[in-house]
Design a protein around this motif. Structure first.
Motif, short mmCIF file in Angstrom:
data_model
loop_
_atom_site.label_atom_id
_atom_site.label_comp_id
_atom_site.label_asym_id
_atom_site.label_seq_id
_atom_site.Cartn_x
_atom_site.Cartn_y
_atom_site.Cartn_z
N SER A 78 6.54 41.78 -9.14
CA SER A 78 5.64 42.20 -8.08
C SER A 78 5.47 41.10 -7.04
N LEU A 79 5.27 39.88 -7.50
CA LEU A 79 5.09 38.76 -6.58
C LEU A 79 6.35 38.56 -5.74
N ARG A 80 7.49 38.75 -6.35
CA ARG A 80 8.76 38.61 -5.62
C ARG A 80 8.85 39.64 -4.50
N ARG A 81 8.45 40.87 -4.78
CA ARG A 81 8.52 41.92 -3.76
C ARG A 81 7.53 41.66 -2.63
N VAL A 82 6.36 41.09 -2.97
CA VAL A 82 5.37 40.79 -1.93
C VAL A 82 5.89 39.68 -1.02
N VAL A 83 6.50 38.64 -1.60
CA VAL A 83 7.04 37.56 -0.78
C VAL A 83 8.13 38.09 0.14
N ARG A 84 9.01 38.94 -0.37
CA ARG A 84 10.07 39.51 0.47
C ARG A 84 9.48 40.35 1.60
N ALA A 85 8.42 41.10 1.30
CA ALA A 85 7.79 41.93 2.34
C ALA A 85 7.18 41.06 3.43
N ILE A 86 6.60 39.94 3.06
CA ILE A 86 6.03 39.02 4.05
C ILE A 86 7.12 38.50 4.97
N LEU A 87 8.23 38.08 4.38
CA LEU A 87 9.32 37.51 5.16
C LEU A 87 9.99 38.59 6.03
N ALA A 88 10.09 39.80 5.51
CA ALA A 88 10.69 40.89 6.29
C ALA A 88 9.81 41.22 7.49
N ALA A 89 8.49 41.22 7.29
CA ALA A 89 7.57 41.52 8.38
C ALA A 89 7.62 40.43 9.45
N ALA A 90 7.84 39.19 9.01
CA ALA A 90 7.91 38.08 9.96
C ALA A 90 9.18 38.16 10.79
N GLY A 91 10.29 38.59 10.17
CA GLY A 91 11.56 38.66 10.88
C GLY A 91 12.06 37.30 11.31
N SER A 92 11.58 36.27 10.67
CA SER A 92 11.94 34.89 11.00
C SER A 92 11.50 33.99 9.85
N PRO A 93 11.98 32.75 9.81
CA PRO A 93 11.54 31.83 8.75
C PRO A 93 10.03 31.59 8.81
N VAL A 94 9.41 31.49 7.66
CA VAL A 94 7.95 31.30 7.58
C VAL A 94 7.67 30.02 6.80
N ARG A 95 6.76 29.23 7.31
CA ARG A 95 6.39 27.99 6.62
C ARG A 95 5.74 28.32 5.28
N PRO A 96 6.06 27.55 4.25
CA PRO A 96 5.45 27.81 2.93
C PRO A 96 3.93 27.87 2.97
N ALA A 97 3.29 27.02 3.79
CA ALA A 97 1.83 27.04 3.87
C ALA A 97 1.32 28.36 4.41
N THR A 98 2.08 28.98 5.32
CA THR A 98 1.68 30.27 5.86
C THR A 98 1.84 31.37 4.82
N VAL A 99 2.93 31.32 4.06
CA VAL A 99 3.11 32.29 2.98
C VAL A 99 1.97 32.16 1.98
N LEU A 100 1.60 30.92 1.65
CA LEU A 100 0.49 30.70 0.72
C LEU A 100 -0.80 31.29 1.28
N GLN A 101 -1.03 31.12 2.57
CA GLN A 101 -2.23 31.68 3.20
C GLN A 101 -2.27 33.19 3.04
N VAL A 102 -1.13 33.83 3.21
CA VAL A 102 -1.07 35.29 3.08
C VAL A 102 -1.26 35.71 1.63
N ILE A 103 -0.60 35.00 0.72
CA ILE A 103 -0.72 35.31 -0.71
C ILE A 103 -2.15 35.14 -1.18
N ALA A 104 -2.83 34.13 -0.65
CA ALA A 104 -4.23 33.91 -1.04
C ALA A 104 -5.12 35.05 -0.58
N GLU A 105 -4.76 35.70 0.53
CA GLU A 105 -5.49 36.88 0.98
C GLU A 105 -5.17 38.08 0.09
#
Length: 326
Positions: free
Chosen positions: A175-202
Motif C-alpha cells: 500500500s505504501l509503495r502504491r501511495v508513493v508512486r501516486a505522489i510521484l505520478a501526480a507531480a510529473g517530475s522529481p520530488v524531494r524526499p522531504a516533500t514526499v515525507l510531508q505528504v505521507i505525514a498528511e
C-alpha cells in the motif's frame, strides 16, 4: 506547608515540591499515554523517567509557562502534567518523522518503478518515476500531491496493537509503495524526499501512542454499540478529552463510582482520586451542553476512559512480567 505552586512562584522555578511533582507527572504520563521510552532506553524505568524530568528542567520556557498558567496547587499539577504530555508528544513526533523517512527510503530503494535522480542532474537526490527523471524538480502545490495520496484505493494501514513493543509501519508495504508512486505520478517530475515525507505525514498522520484516533479504532472493535454515538458527539468528546489530565482521563469513565472504588481501580490514593473526580466533573460541566447531547458525549468519553484504564492495567502487568521498575 508551602505547596509546589507557591514555592515555584516565589523561586521563579520549581522548588523541591515542584521537582517531586514533576517526577510524579512524568511517571503518570508515561504509564497511561503509552509513549515509548527515550532514545537509549529499551523500557521505561527510573532512569528513563529521570532523564525526561531532567530534560524538562533544562527548558525554562516550559516551566515558566506552567507557572504563568496555574493559579493554585491543583491547577499547577494539571498544567504541569499537560506540559509533560506535550513535551513527550513533541519528542515522539520528532522520532516518528525519522522513522517515517527510514520507511520511505526502504520503499523507494526496493521499488524498481521509482528512481533516485543521480548527482549532477537538476533534481539530484529527488525521487521520481523513470519517465520523469530528467525533468526539473517539482515546484507545484503540495496539496495536489496530498490529494493524489488520498486518492489511492484500498490502502491498508498497519494494524494498531496496544500491547506492541515496537511501533508498526505506517501501512502495509504494498500500500505504501502504491501511495508513493501516486505522489510521484501526480507531480510529473522529481520530488524531494522531504516533500514526499510531508505528504505521507498528511496521509498517515503521526499520532500519539495512545491517541484519540488509535483509541477510536480500538473502540470500534470493542463496543458493539459504538455506532450510537454521532460524529458530532465524538468531536465534542475528543475536544473535552484534550482538556483532561491523565488522572482525570482515568476517572472520567467511572465518575458514578465511589471514591474508594475509583482509587482501587486506578491505583491512586483516595485524596488524589477525589481531586481528580472533582476536576473531571468541572471540565465536563463546562463543556457538555444539554442532556440529550450529554448522553452521546459522555458515553464516548466513558469508552475512551475505559480503554485507557484497560491499556494501563495491561501495560502494568507486562511491565511487572518484564521486571520494569515502577
Amino acid at each position: 506547608m508551602t505547596g509546589a505552586y507557591d514555592e515555584a512562584r516565589v523561586q521563579g522555578g520549581l522548588g523541591p515540591s515542584g521537582v517531586a511533582l514533576l517526577y510524579e507527572s512524568v511517571d503518570a504520563v508515561r504509564r497511561f499515554s503509552g509513549f515509548p521510552p527515550p532514545a537509549g532506553h529499551d523500557r521505561w524505568g527510573a532512569d528513563a523517567v529521570t532523564e525526561i524530568a531532567h530534560e524538562i528542567l533544562t527548558r525554562p520556557a516550559i516551566l515558566a509557562g506552567v507557572i504563568a498558567r496555574a493559579g493554585d496547587d491543583e491547577s499547577f499539577e494539571r498544567v504541569l502534567e499537560s506540559a509533560v504530555r506535550n513535551f513527550l508528544r513533541s519528542q515522539y513526533r520528532t522520532t516518528e518523522r525519522g522513522r517515517m523517512m527510514r520507511s520511505l527510503r526502504r520503499v523507494v530503494e526496493g521499488d524498481d518503478e521509482v528512481v533516485t535522480v543521480a548527482a549532477g542532474s537538476p533534481g539530484a537526490g529527488c525521487w521520481s518515476l523513470p519517465v520523469d527523471a530528467t525533468t526539473p524538480p517539482f515546484a507545484g502545490r503540495v496539496t495536489d500531491l496530498v490529494q493524489a495520496a488520498f486518492g489511492v484505493p484500498d490502502v491498508r494501514r498497519a494494524r494498531w496493537r496496544t500491547d506492541a513493543r515496537n511501533r508498526p509501519p505506517m501501512a502495509e508495504p504494498a500500500s505504501l509503495r502504491r501511495v508513493v508512486r501516486a505522489i510521484l505520478a501526480a507531480a510529473g517530475s522529481p520530488v524531494r524526499p522531504a516533500t514526499v515525507l510531508q505528504v505521507i505525514a498528511e496521509r498517515f498522520p503521526v499520532a500519539d501512542a495512545v491517541s484519540v484516533v488509535a483509541l477510536t479504532e480500538v473502540i470500534a472493535e470493542q463496543t458493539a454499540d459504538a455506532g450510537q454515538v454521532t460524529p458530532s458527539d465524538r468531536l465534542v468528546a475528543e475536544e473535552i478529552w484534550d482538556q483532561l489530565s491523565e488522572r482525570e482521563r482515568l476517572v472520567a469513565g467511572i465518575l458514578d463510582q465511589s471514591v474508594r472504588d475509583i482509587a482501587a481501580e486506578t491505583g491512586m490514593s483516595r485524596n488524589m482520586a477525589h481531586r481528580s473526580v472533582l476536576a473531571a466533573k468541572q471540565v465536563l460541566a463546562e463543556h457538555v451542553g444539554d442532556e440529550e447531547e450529554a448522553l452521546g458525549v459522555v458515553g464516548h468519553i466513558r469508552v475512551l476512559s475505559d480503554v485507557l484504564r484497560d491499556n494501563g492495567t495491561r501495560r502494568a502487568a507486562l511491565a511487572s512480567h518484564r521486571g520494569e521498575e515502577t
